[in-house]
Design an enzyme around this catalytic site. Structure first.
Site, PDB file in Angstrom:
ATOM      1  N   GLU A 121       0.855  -1.181   0.000  1.00 44.75           N
ATOM      2  CA  GLU A 121       0.000   0.000   0.000  1.00 44.75           C
ATOM      3  C   GLU A 121       0.900   1.244   0.000  1.00 44.75           C
ATOM      4  O   GLU A 121       1.901   1.280   0.726  1.00 44.75           O
ATOM      5  CB  GLU A 121      -0.911   0.031   1.236  1.00 44.75           C
ATOM      6  CG  GLU A 121      -1.976   1.105   1.108  1.00 44.75           C
ATOM      7  CD  GLU A 121      -2.853   1.247   2.347  1.00 44.75           C
ATOM      8  OE1 GLU A 121      -3.984   1.725   2.215  1.00 44.75           O
ATOM      9  OE2 GLU A 121      -2.409   0.887   3.449  1.00 44.75           O
ATOM     10  N   ALA A 258       1.553   0.196  11.085  1.00 50.29           N
ATOM     11  CA  ALA A 258       1.131  -1.171  10.806  1.00 50.29           C
ATOM     12  C   ALA A 258       0.425  -1.153   9.462  1.00 50.29           C
ATOM     13  O   ALA A 258       0.056  -0.099   8.942  1.00 50.29           O
ATOM     14  CB  ALA A 258       0.199  -1.698  11.894  1.00 50.29           C
ATOM     15  N   MET A 259       0.247  -2.349   8.875  1.00 51.27           N
ATOM     16  CA  MET A 259      -0.399  -2.456   7.569  1.00 51.27           C
ATOM     17  C   MET A 259      -1.341  -3.642   7.553  1.00 51.27           C
ATOM     18  O   MET A 259      -0.966  -4.751   7.921  1.00 51.27           O
ATOM     19  CB  MET A 259       0.664  -2.603   6.466  1.00 51.27           C
ATOM     20  CG  MET A 259       0.092  -2.892   5.093  1.00 51.27           C
ATOM     21  SD  MET A 259      -1.037  -1.581   4.554  1.00 51.27           S
ATOM     22  CE  MET A 259      -2.067  -2.508   3.410  1.00 51.27           C
ATOM     23  N   ASN A 261      -2.616  -5.872   5.615  1.00 58.25           N
ATOM     24  CA  ASN A 261      -2.654  -6.947   4.628  1.00 58.25           C
ATOM     25  C   ASN A 261      -3.606  -8.045   5.093  1.00 58.25           C
ATOM     26  O   ASN A 261      -3.533  -8.502   6.236  1.00 58.25           O
ATOM     27  CB  ASN A 261      -1.258  -7.557   4.447  1.00 58.25           C
ATOM     28  CG  ASN A 261      -0.184  -6.516   4.314  1.00 58.25           C
ATOM     29  OD1 ASN A 261      -0.186  -5.717   3.402  1.00 58.25           O
ATOM     30  ND2 ASN A 261       0.742  -6.513   5.260  1.00 58.25           N
ATOM     31  N   GLU A 293      -6.096  -2.414  12.879  1.00 58.49           N
ATOM     32  CA  GLU A 293      -5.763  -3.213  11.696  1.00 58.49           C
ATOM     33  C   GLU A 293      -6.764  -4.339  11.475  1.00 58.49           C
ATOM     34  O   GLU A 293      -7.092  -4.677  10.331  1.00 58.49           O
ATOM     35  CB  GLU A 293      -4.341  -3.768  11.819  1.00 58.49           C
ATOM     36  CG  GLU A 293      -3.259  -2.726  12.000  1.00 58.49           C
ATOM     37  CD  GLU A 293      -3.276  -1.630  10.948  1.00 58.49           C
ATOM     38  OE1 GLU A 293      -3.622  -1.919   9.780  1.00 58.49           O
ATOM     39  OE2 GLU A 293      -2.958  -0.474  11.287  1.00 58.49           O
ATOM     40  N   HIS A 296      -9.838  -3.223   9.712  1.00 56.78           N
ATOM     41  CA  HIS A 296      -9.632  -3.121   8.268  1.00 56.78           C
ATOM     42  C   HIS A 296      -9.901  -4.449   7.545  1.00 56.78           C
ATOM     43  O   HIS A 296     -10.144  -4.445   6.334  1.00 56.78           O
ATOM     44  CB  HIS A 296      -8.194  -2.705   7.970  1.00 56.78           C
ATOM     45  CG  HIS A 296      -7.947  -1.234   8.036  1.00 56.78           C
ATOM     46  ND1 HIS A 296      -8.746  -0.299   7.418  1.00 56.78           N
ATOM     47  CD2 HIS A 296      -6.952  -0.527   8.645  1.00 56.78           C
ATOM     48  CE1 HIS A 296      -8.262   0.916   7.637  1.00 56.78           C
ATOM     49  NE2 HIS A 296      -7.182   0.803   8.382  1.00 56.78           N
ATOM     50  N   GLU A 315      -9.565   4.725   6.969  1.00 62.10           N
ATOM     51  CA  GLU A 315      -8.754   5.049   8.141  1.00 62.10           C
ATOM     52  C   GLU A 315      -9.595   5.675   9.258  1.00 62.10           C
ATOM     53  O   GLU A 315      -9.384   5.377  10.435  1.00 62.10           O
ATOM     54  CB  GLU A 315      -7.599   5.966   7.741  1.00 62.10           C
ATOM     55  CG  GLU A 315      -6.643   5.359   6.736  1.00 62.10           C
ATOM     56  CD  GLU A 315      -6.038   4.038   7.193  1.00 62.10           C
ATOM     57  OE1 GLU A 315      -6.061   3.730   8.408  1.00 62.10           O
ATOM     58  OE2 GLU A 315      -5.544   3.291   6.338  1.00 62.10           O
TER      59      GLU A 315
END
EC number: 3.4.11.-
Length: 847
Positions: A121, A258-259, A261, A293, A296, A315
């Site tokens: 991202e 953080a991401m 995925n 996260e 998401h 977000e």
């Protein structure tokens, strides 16, 4: 910036079969990808960046192709339209920029080692494989990879591994087919990772992983939180977690926090690892980020924005839900207080500057994302607007609307209006009409409340700090009053309510008249005349959120020049007996604001320190330095605010005790109790900051794998007072083996705040600007090097230097908005200090 072409308009991918052969030693990889999809035209394009493509075939036949590096593309000429399978062969390089595929470095048993992981991202999947790298281009993925594997190495990806027996023979790791998802959500991590797993009540595999340099016990906390958060969301959304696993991986090098995925969430180590010596604040922070996260996984992954215009919604929603989730699973934490003391003041201060962006901003090119998604606006303000909406609709209607939204749009793409439609259907309210003004307009309103001739007059006007142009904007404002007899919202510029005396009589048991109870709506109130007097008279009887609001709103009114900062000094009398963290935090911000008007080492500073000691004396006597068995988490947090201020105010007893504690741990400072460690390290540096101590802090910083301890050491080092020591610190900033690029902005901020170090650190940043830009690569924190000095500088000399350095860079799209806002922020601070300095000094001396 030009509008980027959308390649999905010509080619719609359905499935990727991707194989990667990775050489950590050579920092290279080779790949093969077969993309099944629909070619709507004979000439199509895929995204690629810095890849060397050697062949493109369809049904075994070579296709003509052209690599277009300027547009990060490969253009392909097909012989026909319709269903096709594109087969591409290519090679690429592994770089240190923390985008695409990159290494993370760590030291284990004296040996430097590395993990390989991904960050796709917003638009970095193209650095690893040719693709339609756009959020709308959802497809399924089959990933296989091979790497120069060593004993103890493993590989993780979005889905569980399959064909394990084959891997033992061939060395190829194969993962199950992903759900239909955007390219930016594909991920993998490989190397000497170890971890722990558990299952939710519905059978989802949950895991927490880190490098072998981290203790397995440091993963227990995150694993427990992750399991319970998934179970909460399943109940709240009434939609089960959609895929078989949810793994969480701590990476030594990571650009963002953080991401999300899908199924393989990646983190900075500081945001996932919690060892036995941890603070309440660090544990709560880890829990919130995990909850963010995991939210998401539904909102962003299961349902994804059609284009980056609506990334704010991802977000803002996740930032709101993290608090809802943690409040549900750990109610004793009172976690909404964290948002009230961090996100809310951040949003209110930033959003009051003329020129700030609105929450929803058009995105023409994904390169703009880092420049437009201001954390104080997109995360903090956006989250506050979602909290406001949730309260306006009611939690039950909000939850039902989310279920309807997920049911209708799962595995698809949406725009913000789709969510508003779902919430409107379940609540019966026009959500789009309510939200548009808040999302599309920058800024927020100041509601003025006053009484004249037995009439309550409420009016709204945009609130500004500093130079501005009033655009006469209006908002639909939820009044959320503690009194009955008022309308639900204020929609016009002014509202007159007759017979105020009757309103008083009907609410005589409700206390002083208040608006925005719970502090959930995005505005502030200026109570005038008798309304203000009654609020201040009733201060001790207010709930703690209202006390915070009074302190915060009065401080902001002073920042804007509506009232004098001198009027705030007497407020410090009101907080001496307060024991809540909310009030302690608001008091700390108030003191910090007042401190700007005071010269160092002056009689006024001496008097201010005396006042600060008196403000915190009761809490210091109550809490001291050492935790008591069974004490509330809030006491630990109040202790931190208290000790910090008592040490700053040169309290002899506090200094003596801090030095005594340091002496006990001098040979093992990492073992200092984490909740007070930073204050002990800071105090020791202030009291005995010799070169030997500086070098010992730096040595400890390099030796540890604990990111929290490193942050404490950096804070401690910033209080040094010798030129030799400062020179030593500056010499290590460009050494990636000491200070990771991801941590540079934190070092920059903490040293820029210290008067002794400011000049040298500011010079370093300007002299090494090109190196900073190169070192940070795609790091989203790069613009903080513009924002941080704008938040700190308060002299004409610094403003002139800021303008001289940054104004020539106004043509840089990544920086221009923040430069303009930064100049306004410093100028406003200068004007305020010039206007109020004498009156504030007098108020302090007369206190």
């Amino acid at each position: 910036m030009k509008t980027v072409a959308h390649y999905i308009e010509h080619f719609i991918p359905e499935h990727y079969e991707l194989f990667l052969d990775i050489s950590r030693k050579e920092k290279t990889f080779s790949g093969r990808v077969a993309i099944t999809g629909l070619a709507k035209k004979a000439h199509i394009s895929l995204h690629q960046k810095n890849l060397t493509i050697t062949s493109v075939k369809v049904a075994g036949q070579d296709m003509d192709f052209q690599v277009d590096d300027e547009n990060e593309a490969v253009h392909i000429s097909l012989q026909q339209t319709g269903d096709v399978v594109l087969e591409l062969v290519y090679t690429g390089k592994i770089t240190d920029n923390m985008t695409g595929m990159y290494p993370s470095y760590y030291t284990f048993e004296g040996e430097k080692k590395e993990l390989i992981s991904t960050q796709f991202e917003s638009h970095f999947a193209r650095e690893v494989f040719p693709s339609v790298d756009e959020p709308e281009a959802k497809a399924t993925f089959d990933l296989s990879l091979k790497f120069d594997q060593e004993d103890g190495d493993i590989a993780l990806s979005n889905m569980p591994e399959i064909k394990v027996d084959e891997r033992k023979k061939t060395g190829v790791w194969t993962f199950d087919t992903t759900p239909r998802m955007s390219s930016y959500l594909l991920a993998f991590a490989l190397g000497a990772l170890h971890g722990k797993t558990a299952r939710t009540k519905n059978g989802t595999i949950v895991g927490s992983y880190a490098s072998q340099a981290q203790k397995l016990t440091s993963l227990d906390f995150s694993l427990d939180i992750a399991v319970r958060v998934i179970e909460f969301y399943e109940d709240y959304f009434q939609v089960n977690y959609p895929i078989p696993q949810c793994l969480h991986v701590a990476l030594p090098d990571f650009s963002a926090g953080a991401m999300e995925n899908w199924g393989l969430i990646t983190y900075r180590e500081i945001f996932l690892l919690v060892d036995e010596n941890s603070s309440v604040v660090s544990r709560q922070r880890v829990a919130l980020i995990i909850a963010h996260e995991v939210a998401h996984q539904w909102f962003g992954n299961l349902v994804t924005m059609k284009w980056w215009d609506d990334l704010w919604l991802n977000e803002s929603f996740a930032n709101m839900m993290e608090y809802v989730a943690i409040d549900a699973i750990e109610p004793s934490w009172n976690i909404f207080e964290d948002f009230q003391t961090s996100g809310v003041p951040s949003a209110l201060r930033r959003d009051a500057t003329d020129g700030v962006q609105s929450v929803h901003v058009e995105v023409k090119h994904p390169d703009e994302i880092n420049t437009l998604f201001d954390p104080a606006i997109v995360y903090a303000k956006g989250s506050r607007l979602m909290h406001m909406l949730r309260r306006w609709l009611g939690d039950a209607a909000f939850s039902r609307g989310l279920k309807a939204y997920f049911d209708k749009h799962q595995y698809g793409n949406t725009i913000g209006r789709d969510l508003w439609d779902a919430l409107s259907a379940t609540s019966g309210k026009d959500v789009a009409d309510f939200m548009d003004a808040w999302l599309e307009q920058p800024g927020y309103p100041l509601v003025t409340a006053r009484v004249e001739e037995d009439k309550l007059i409420l009016s709204q006007k945009q609130f500004f700090i500093g130079e501005h142009e009033n655009k006469e904007r209006l908002w639909p404002i939820p009044l959320n009053s503690n009194w009955t007899g008022l309308p639900e919202t204020l929609t016009q510029e002014s509202l007159i309510i007759e017979n105020f005396s009757q309103l008083v009589a009907a609410n005589q048991d409700k206390g002083a008249f208040r608006l925005n109870t719970g502090n959930t709506a995005h505005y502030i109130t200026d109570y005038q005349g008798q309304l203000l007097e009654e609020v201040l008279t009733d201060f001790s009887g207010l709930d703690i959120e209202s006390k915070l609001q009074v302190l915060e709103e009065r401080r902001l009114l002073a920042e804007s020049g509506h009232i004098s900062f001198a009027d705030l000094v007497p407020l410090l009398v009101q907080v001496k007996k307060e024991t809540s963290y909310l009030v302690a935090s608001a008091t700390a911000q108030l003191i910090s604001s007042i401190e700007r008007f005071v010269d160092e080492d002056s009689p006024t500073e001496d008097k201010l320190k005396q006042i600060v000691r008196s403000v915190f004396q009761a809490n210091f006597d109550r809490l001291g330095f050492e935790k008591v068995a069974g004490e509330a988490d809030e006491d630990e947090m109040v202790r931190q605010v208290t000790i910090s201020h008592m040490l700053w105010a040169d309290d002899a007893k506090a200094i003596s005790k801090a030095r005594e504690i340091y002496a006990q741990y001098a040979d093992k400072i990492e073992d200092l109790p984490a909740s007070i460690r930073v204050f002990i390290l800071v105090n020791e540096m202030r009291q005995a900051g010799c070169l030997e101590l500086i070098e010992s802090y730096l040595a400890a910083y390099t030796a540890t794998n604990d990111s929290n301890f490193q942050a404490d050491l950096a804070q401690g080092l910033s209080y040094l007072k010798t030129d030799e020591g400062l020179k030593k610190v500056l010499s290590v900033l460009k050494d990636k083996d000491v200070v990771k690029p991801q941590d540079l902005s934190a070092w920059y901020a903490t040293f820029l705040r210290r008067s002794f170090a400011q000049e040298a650190m500011w010079n370093w940043a300007r002299e090494d600007w090109d190196w900073i830009k190169q070192a940070l690569g795609g790091d989203m924190s790069f613009d903080s090097f513009v924002n941080i000095p704008a938040q700190i500088f308060k002299t004409q000399q610094r403003l002139d230097e800021y303008k001289a350095f940054f104004e020539p860079q106004l043509t840089d799209m990544a920086l221009s908005r923040n430069i303009s806002i930064g100049i306004k922020s410093i100028a406003a601070r200068l004007d305020l200090i010039q206007k109020d300095k004498k009156s504030v000094e007098k108020a302090i001396m007369d206190y």
